[in-house]
Design a protein around this motif. Structure first.
Motif: not given
Length: 100
Positions: A80-100
């Motif tokens: 974050y200090e040295n590069y242009s960057m944004i980061l955002f987090v969302s809650d999502v619903e997934v199938l096959r949650p064991e993959k993530f």
């Protein structure tokens, strides 16, 4: 099969850091990711993907809460200090949650 909640982390940043960033997010717990070219306008002006040094990428990571926090904090501390960057987090619903 019912959907389960996971976190979707989205990082938009400079393409020049793609390789070290991907190594870091894997080391911090990501099982996988999707990378696409990105362009747009923000606080630092307009950025497009037509010229390498001016290119942006969008990295999307689906993961559990623990991995999301590790990746969020690790990326923030390292980049974050040295590069242009944004980061955002969302809650999502997934199938096959064991993959993530």
């Amino acid at each position: 099969m019912f959907p389960s909640t996971r976190k979707l982390l989205t990082i938009i940043t400079e393409a020049v850091i793609e390789e070290p960033l991907l190594r870091d997010i894997e080391a911090l717990g990501a099982h996988g990711y999707t990378v696409t070219d990105a362009r747009g306008k923000g606080h630092r002006g307009r950025r497009d993907a037509t010229w390498g040094p001016n290119a942006n990428i969008r990295v999307e990571i689906l993961c559990n809460d623990e991995s999301a926090m590790a990746i969020f904090n690790g990326v923030r501390e390292r980049y974050y200090e040295n590069y242009s960057m944004i980061l955002f987090v969302s809650d999502v619903e997934v199938l096959r949650p064991e993959k993530f």
